[in-house]
Motif scaffolding. Structure first.
Motif, PDB file in Angstrom:
ATOM      1  N   GLU A  49       0.894  -1.122   0.084  1.00 30.31           N
ATOM      2  CA  GLU A  49       0.059  -0.054  -0.077  1.00 30.31           C
ATOM      3  C   GLU A  49       1.147   1.356   0.034  1.00 30.31           C
ATOM      4  O   GLU A  49       1.841   1.239   0.806  1.00 30.31           O
ATOM      5  CB  GLU A  49      -0.761  -0.055   1.408  1.00 30.31           C
ATOM      6  CG  GLU A  49      -1.804   1.255   1.165  1.00 30.31           C
ATOM      7  CD  GLU A  49      -2.923   1.214   2.405  1.00 30.31           C
ATOM      8  OE1 GLU A  49      -3.661   2.199   2.426  1.00 30.31           O
ATOM      9  OE2 GLU A  49      -2.922   0.273   3.352  1.00 30.31           O
ATOM     10  N   SER A  51       0.397   5.529   0.327  1.00 27.96           N
ATOM     11  CA  SER A  51      -0.732   6.441   0.602  1.00 27.96           C
ATOM     12  C   SER A  51       0.092   7.995   0.784  1.00 27.96           C
ATOM     13  O   SER A  51       1.223   8.098   1.366  1.00 27.96           O
ATOM     14  CB  SER A  51      -1.388   6.179   1.921  1.00 27.96           C
ATOM     15  OG  SER A  51      -2.019   5.042   2.108  1.00 27.96           O
ATOM     16  N   SER A  74      -4.912   6.392  -1.652  1.00 28.47           N
ATOM     17  CA  SER A  74      -4.200   5.118  -1.174  1.00 28.47           C
ATOM     18  C   SER A  74      -4.371   4.208  -2.499  1.00 28.47           C
ATOM     19  O   SER A  74      -5.276   4.250  -3.099  1.00 28.47           O
ATOM     20  CB  SER A  74      -4.757   4.593   0.088  1.00 28.47           C
ATOM     21  OG  SER A  74      -4.450   5.332   1.289  1.00 28.47           O
ATOM     22  N   HIS A  75      -3.161   3.610  -2.639  1.00 29.90           N
ATOM     23  CA  HIS A  75      -3.283   2.446  -3.675  1.00 29.90           C
ATOM     24  C   HIS A  75      -2.701   1.400  -3.112  1.00 29.90           C
ATOM     25  O   HIS A  75      -1.846   1.039  -2.430  1.00 29.90           O
ATOM     26  CB  HIS A  75      -2.279   2.864  -4.886  1.00 29.90           C
ATOM     27  CG  HIS A  75      -2.244   1.944  -5.992  1.00 29.90           C
ATOM     28  ND1 HIS A  75      -3.387   1.533  -7.002  1.00 29.90           N
ATOM     29  CD2 HIS A  75      -1.327   0.853  -6.317  1.00 29.90           C
ATOM     30  CE1 HIS A  75      -3.134   0.748  -7.496  1.00 29.90           C
ATOM     31  NE2 HIS A  75      -1.839   0.207  -7.265  1.00 29.90           N
ATOM     32  N   LEU A  76      -3.489   0.418  -3.170  1.00 32.26           N
ATOM     33  CA  LEU A  76      -3.465  -0.957  -2.394  1.00 32.26           C
ATOM     34  C   LEU A  76      -3.281  -2.159  -3.722  1.00 32.26           C
ATOM     35  O   LEU A  76      -4.161  -2.146  -4.644  1.00 32.26           O
ATOM     36  CB  LEU A  76      -4.565  -1.518  -1.859  1.00 32.26           C
ATOM     37  CG  LEU A  76      -4.602  -2.893  -0.933  1.00 32.26           C
ATOM     38  CD1 LEU A  76      -3.515  -2.938   0.134  1.00 32.26           C
ATOM     39  CD2 LEU A  76      -6.053  -3.275  -0.405  1.00 32.26           C
ATOM     40  N   ARG A  87      -5.725  -4.669  -7.586  1.00 38.13           N
ATOM     41  CA  ARG A  87      -5.586  -3.332  -7.114  1.00 38.13           C
ATOM     42  C   ARG A  87      -6.908  -2.601  -6.778  1.00 38.13           C
ATOM     43  O   ARG A  87      -7.970  -2.887  -7.346  1.00 38.13           O
ATOM     44  CB  ARG A  87      -4.963  -2.774  -8.260  1.00 38.13           C
ATOM     45  CG  ARG A  87      -3.396  -3.288  -8.801  1.00 38.13           C
ATOM     46  CD  ARG A  87      -3.012  -2.720 -10.053  1.00 38.13           C
ATOM     47  NE  ARG A  87      -1.694  -3.131 -10.454  1.00 38.13           N
ATOM     48  CZ  ARG A  87      -1.556  -4.431 -10.881  1.00 38.13           C
ATOM     49  NH1 ARG A  87      -2.337  -5.223 -11.280  1.00 38.13           N
ATOM     50  NH2 ARG A  87      -0.143  -4.821 -11.175  1.00 38.13           N
TER      51      ARG A  87
END
Length: 102
Positions: A49, A51, A74-76, A87
């Motif tokens: 992750e 952020s 945020s990118h998970l 994603r």
């Protein structure tokens, strides 16, 4: 635990890195990155992750508290041992009021 997808017996390794900066006029900027590597199992191989965001103090009173507005992006991402992946990108807007004088 890697999102509750690994059995208790699977070994994991994780890390989190980031920074925070208290800027003038009540701004606080931050960025974090984290990653979990799971032991061989039927669950996740890696979960990561990233952020970035900020908070800004909009109003402050020693008796009544303070109001803070924030934004976070945020990118998970995840990859399983079977080479499946996923994603997700998430944007959060928050308004908080912290009570004062207590």
């Amino acid at each position: 635990d890697a999102l509750n997808a690994l059995p208790a017996s699977a070994g994991t390794l994780s890390t989190i890195n980031g920074f925070e900066y208290r800027a003038p006029r009540g701004f606080q900027l931050y960025a974090y990155t984290g990653r979990v590597n799971g032991g061989h199992s039927t669950g996740n191989h890696t979960v990561g992750e990233n952020s970035v965001g900020f908070f800004r103090e909009m109003w402050k009173n020693p008796v009544y508290g303070r109001t803070v507005v924030g934004f976070q992006l945020s990118h998970l991402s995840r990859r399983t041992w079977a080479n499946g992946d996923g994603r997700q990108t998430l944007a959060i807007i928050s308004v908080r009021h912290n009570l004062g004088g207590l």
